[in-house]
Write a protein that holds these residues in place. Structure first.
Motif, mmCIF file in Angstrom:
data_model
loop_
_atom_site.group_PDB
_atom_site.id
_atom_site.type_symbol
_atom_site.label_atom_id
_atom_site.label_comp_id
_atom_site.label_asym_id
_atom_site.label_seq_id
_atom_site.Cartn_x
_atom_site.Cartn_y
_atom_site.Cartn_z
ATOM 1 N N UNK A 85 4.405 15.925 -20.155
ATOM 2 C CA UNK A 85 4.363 16.921 -21.225
ATOM 3 C C UNK A 85 5.645 17.726 -21.218
ATOM 4 N N UNK A 86 6.322 17.760 -22.367
ATOM 5 C CA UNK A 86 7.627 18.415 -22.424
ATOM 6 C C UNK A 86 8.103 18.468 -23.871
ATOM 7 N N UNK A 87 9.155 19.236 -24.073
ATOM 8 C CA UNK A 87 9.925 19.135 -25.308
ATOM 9 C C UNK A 87 11.016 18.100 -25.070
ATOM 10 N N UNK A 88 11.100 17.131 -25.949
ATOM 11 C CA UNK A 88 12.057 16.036 -25.816
ATOM 12 C C UNK A 88 13.174 16.230 -26.843
ATOM 13 N N UNK A 89 14.403 16.152 -26.342
ATOM 14 C CA UNK A 89 15.579 16.334 -27.189
ATOM 15 C C UNK A 89 16.433 15.067 -27.193
ATOM 16 N N UNK A 90 16.992 14.753 -28.336
ATOM 17 C CA UNK A 90 18.057 13.756 -28.366
ATOM 18 C C UNK A 90 19.386 14.488 -28.526
ATOM 19 N N UNK A 91 20.393 13.941 -27.891
ATOM 20 C CA UNK A 91 21.677 14.618 -27.788
ATOM 21 C C UNK A 91 22.795 13.623 -28.034
ATOM 22 N N UNK A 92 23.770 14.043 -28.804
ATOM 23 C CA UNK A 92 25.000 13.282 -28.949
ATOM 24 C C UNK A 92 26.095 13.959 -28.135
ATOM 25 N N UNK A 93 26.713 13.211 -27.209
ATOM 26 C CA UNK A 93 27.689 13.810 -26.293
ATOM 27 C C UNK A 93 29.064 13.231 -26.557
#
Length: 117
Positions: free
Chosen positions: A92-100
């Motif tokens: 259980x979590x907040x899931x983020x996608x990230x562009x680096x």
């Protein structure tokens, strides 16, 4: 302007597989200045890097969850996807996608995933 948007189910049951998709705009997944990551934050805990995919489609995963994690992409849709198998309430979590693109990073707004029966 690079923008990312996560999508996926908000609630999953234990032992199921959760699949999250990140839609990217403002650049392409094959732009070789970017790596694309999934990061999550469980409630009350620190951010956790889960894994990523680069412009050539190569992947890397955190050793702690490598056995349960798969990241793929659909370049025709400019989307990349996270699959996490055998989920438990600890996922259980907040899931983020990230562009680096060092030193810059671009974050989606995050999507809540709750694992509960």
């Amino acid at each position: 302007q690079v923008q990312l948007q996560e999508s996926g189910p908000g609630l999953v049951k234990p032992s199921q597989t959760v699949s999250l998709t990140c839609t990217v705009s403002g650049t392409t997944l094959t732009n070789n200045v970017y790596d694309w990551w999934w990061i999550r934050q469980p409630p009350g805990k620190a951010l956790e890097w889960m894994g990523g995919i680069n412009a050539r489609g190569g992947t890397a995963y955190s050793p702690s969850i490598k056995r349960r994690t798969s990241i793929s992409r659909d370049t025709s849709k400019n989307q990349f996807t996270l699959e996490l198998t055998s989920v438990t309430p600890e996922d259980t979590a907040v899931y983020y996608c990230v562009g680096y693109n060092q030193p810059f990073d671009y974050w989606g707004q995050g999507t809540q995933v709750t694992v509960s029966s």
